[in-house]
Enzyme design. Structure first.
Site, PDB file in Angstrom:
ATOM      1  N   TYR A 146      10.788   2.521   9.873  1.00 42.66           N
ATOM      2  CA  TYR A 146      10.769   3.968  10.112  1.00 42.66           C
ATOM      3  C   TYR A 146       9.399   4.474   9.728  1.00 42.66           C
ATOM      4  O   TYR A 146       8.890   4.152   8.640  1.00 42.66           O
ATOM      5  CB  TYR A 146      11.838   4.664   9.273  1.00 42.66           C
ATOM      6  N   ASP A 241       1.723   0.918   7.634  1.00 44.45           N
ATOM      7  CA  ASP A 241       2.325   2.169   7.187  1.00 44.45           C
ATOM      8  C   ASP A 241       2.728   1.975   5.718  1.00 44.45           C
ATOM      9  O   ASP A 241       3.761   1.388   5.423  1.00 44.45           O
ATOM     10  CB  ASP A 241       3.539   2.516   8.043  1.00 44.45           C
ATOM     11  N   LYS A 269       3.967  10.353  -0.021  1.00 49.96           N
ATOM     12  CA  LYS A 269       4.826  10.229  -1.201  1.00 49.96           C
ATOM     13  C   LYS A 269       4.043  10.268  -2.518  1.00 49.96           C
ATOM     14  O   LYS A 269       3.621  11.314  -2.965  1.00 49.96           O
ATOM     15  CB  LYS A 269       5.697   8.970  -1.071  1.00 49.96           C
TER      16      LYS A 269
END
Ligand code: KE4
Length: 431
Positions: A146, A241, A269
């Protein structure tokens, strides 16, 4: 034991009148585990407290940012100090330079970096940059990974897409989805075959170097080496990623664990310390294609926001201290070993693993190497585990296709309390 959710349930009834599904991000809705979400009142260290006063040991950590735990003093002090200067100027500040320098110094493949406001913006922008540099359109991702909700990347995705068991999303035009190939994670052979056939058409290959959105599935070294070799051979851009793994599995991200350098890296994050930040970076040569220096456009009203920069700077400085990652790894190993011992004692088909302070727990006895393996997990048993742990004050992600995050605020006694709760719950899950 958690006694009541009355306040949370009342709030949820109001929330669903105003907000789709009552939440601002689908996975929070707890649909896959047959629950309505606990509304959180406050948090401190590794503890969450919901609106009914129920206390939880938190292994979601806001889905990754809270590696120091909640309300760490250095982060709160930094935000408070910068608040005296203002909240947003829409103009450059010294703080953006400071965070950029910390990222460039930490992540070996990054010489220049652009701040954005989310991981989605970071991956969306990295894909556009790769397409702009190569003049090609087709991208490759991997089933179960994802990368946020940009149209091009919502194909066979993990996280909320997997949790809701939906293949992609209405609203993504077929012509867009057709430009994205999604292959099998950790399958070097099928990847090489595709590259042999159409490598000259591939703009970018994007991968989670340690997948955290189909549950926790580390890439094999051979797989990442193959991605690197084949993209170099065909002039395609390799994107790691590291929105989740960056500063999580190591200070320099997974690329320092595998010693494999991507062309572009996306972050998020942890670099925001709990405030909205994403970033993408790479070589000076590549990044100078980005506006206003180059022609590839990308922008953002709140990109580089002073408060978010302050929280990120404070967080990175605090985690870049001797022994920080070693102690996180020790705590994570204590948790995973405890869970695996409890699983064996209960005799149930499950397995826990970890890479640094990213931990996974699959309810299958298969070794999970890709999304098809992950989907053999017993979702009903996971749901019962989730509910049992929540009722014992342990807060994990409400999805088999997510991970557990351990922070420096998780003490040995927190870990032991968690394992003790799991022992009781696993016993109740026996076949
Ligand atoms: P955001 O746009 O949610 O900041 O980041 C998207 C993203 C990109 N890349 C990776 C590897 C990610 O894990 C994410 C987001 N992670 C999910 C949790 N698995 C966010 C939780 C949510 O969607 O609410």
């Amino acid at each position: 034991m958690t006694t009541n959710f009355q306040s949370s349930q009342k709030l949820f009834q109001k929330a669903i009148q105003l907000i789709p599904g009552g939440v601002n991000s689908p996975v929070r809705a707890c649909k896959s585990v047959g629950m309505t979400p606990a509304f959180i009142h406050h948090a401190d260290g590794c503890t969450l407290v919901d609106m009914d006063g129920n206390r939880y040991i938190d292994y979601v950590g806001s889905w990754g940012p809270m590696i120091l735990g909640h309300r760490h003093p250095v982060v709160i002090e930094a935000i408070t100090r910068v608040l005296e200067r203002g909240t947003s100027f829409g103009a450059p500040t010294d703080l953006e330079i400071e965070l950029a320098q910390l990222v460039v110094d930490a992540v070996p493949s990054i010489e220049m970096v652009r701040m954005v406001n989310s991981g989605t913006e970071a991956t969306m922008s990295a894909i556009r940059l790769a397409r702009g540099i190569t003049g090609r359109d087709i991208i490759i991702k991997f089933d179960g990974c994802y990368h946020g909700h940009a149209d091009a990347l919502l194909v066979s995705a993990g996280s909320g897409i997997a949790t809701l068991a939906i293949s992609g999303s209405p609203g993504v035009p077929d012509v867009i989805a057709a430009q994205t190939l999604s292959l099998t994670y950790n399958d070097s052979q099928s990847f090489t075959q595709i590259m042999d056939r159409m490598g000259s058409q591939i703009a970018a290959v994007i991968v989670e170097p340690v997948a955290g959105n189909m549950g926790m599935v580390p890439a094999t070294e051979n797989f990442l080496k193959t991605l690197r070799t084949e993209t170099s051979r065909h002039g395609s851009i390799l994107i790691f990623d590291e929105v989740m793994t960056g500063f999580r599995v190591a200070y320099g991200g997974a690329q320092t664990l595998y010693n494999i350098m991507p062309d572009l890296t996306t972050l998020g994050k942890i670099i925001g310390g709990g405030l909205p930040v994403g970033a993408y970076g790479g070589s000076r040569d590549f990044m100078e294609h980005i506006a206003p220096q180059g022609p590839v456009y990308q922008a953002g009203t709140l990109s580089g926001n002073p408060l978010a920069m302050a929280a990120g700077i404070a967080t990175l400085k605090q985690i870049h201290t001797p022994g920080f990652y070693e102690s996180l790894d020790t705590a994570s190993a204590l948790l995973v070993d405890g869970l695996n011992t409890a699983i064996q004692e209960a005799g149930i088909p499950a397995r826990a693993n970890h890479v640094g302070s990213m931990a996974g727990l699959f309810f299958t006895d298969k070794i999970v190497r890709n999304f098809d393996d992950a989907k053999t997990a017993d979702l009903k048993r996971f749901s019962n585990f989730y509910n049992g742990m929540l009722n014992r004050g342990i807060y994990i992600a409400p999805s088999q296709f997510e991970v557990l995050f351990i922070s420096s605020a998780h003490s040995t006694s927190h870990i032991e309390e968690t394992v003790h709760a799991a022992q009781a719950v696993f016993k109740g899950l026996r076949i």
